[in-house]
Design a protein around this motif. Sequence first.
Motif, PDB file in Angstrom:
ATOM      1  N   ARG A  35       0.830  -1.213   0.000  1.00 46.81           N
ATOM      2  CA  ARG A  35       0.000   0.000   0.000  1.00 46.81           C
ATOM      3  C   ARG A  35       0.854   1.249   0.000  1.00 46.81           C
ATOM      4  N   LYS A  36       1.985   1.213   0.702  1.00 43.57           N
ATOM      5  CA  LYS A  36       2.885   2.377   0.694  1.00 43.57           C
ATOM      6  C   LYS A  36       3.451   2.612  -0.699  1.00 43.57           C
ATOM      7  N   HIS A  38       2.299   1.210  -3.803  1.00 43.34           N
ATOM      8  CA  HIS A  38       1.359   1.287  -4.921  1.00 43.34           C
ATOM      9  C   HIS A  38       0.109   2.111  -4.637  1.00 43.34           C
ATOM     10  N   GLY A  39      -0.092   2.500  -3.394  1.00 43.94           N
ATOM     11  CA  GLY A  39      -1.325   3.191  -3.036  1.00 43.94           C
ATOM     12  C   GLY A  39      -2.318   2.210  -2.433  1.00 43.94           C
ATOM     13  N   GLU A  40      -3.330   2.750  -1.788  1.00 44.78           N
ATOM     14  CA  GLU A  40      -4.302   1.920  -1.060  1.00 44.78           C
ATOM     15  C   GLU A  40      -5.000   0.921  -1.969  1.00 44.78           C
ATOM     16  N   ASP A  42      -4.396  -0.089  -5.261  1.00 45.24           N
ATOM     17  CA  ASP A  42      -3.559  -1.030  -6.009  1.00 45.24           C
ATOM     18  C   ASP A  42      -2.785  -1.971  -5.091  1.00 45.24           C
TER      19      ASP A  42
END
Length: 154
Positions: A35-36, A38-40, A42
């Motif tokens: 998550r860090k 690719h984002g929440e 993805d």
Amino acid sequence: MVRKPGAFPGSTALEQARSAGRFTPVHDAWWDQARKLHGERDGTRALIEVLLLGRHLPHEHVVAGLAAALRAGAMTADAVALEARKAAQAETEPAPAADRLVPGKPSATVTSLHEWRLAHLPADTRPPPSVAPYDQLLRRRRTSGGDHREGEAQ
């Protein structure tokens, strides 16, 4: 969950997997890093792809794949699948002769190229490149060839 990854964090399925011990701290650590990176959305989608590996691979191999990918900084489902398959293969095949000579030596794991470079390559002490020689060529062309640039003042 694949179509709506936002529903996964509060899902009943996740809570059941946690309480049954099937969603381990390794899963959480990998998911946090994904998550860090690719984002929440993805990062959660990548975790769901990893969880779907459980359809074809035993749970312990998927966890081993997650741990190896996490150590290498590889936050993709493909990296986890590769490492999980390596773990499965290591169980079925005898270790190579070199590994048998060193008791307790772990099998090969994924290493990020950046980490390998930092550990093995000397520092680059070369000066930054310069385009000065090309500038000299341009000056020579301007002063020597008036016929190349007709109509321009030199």
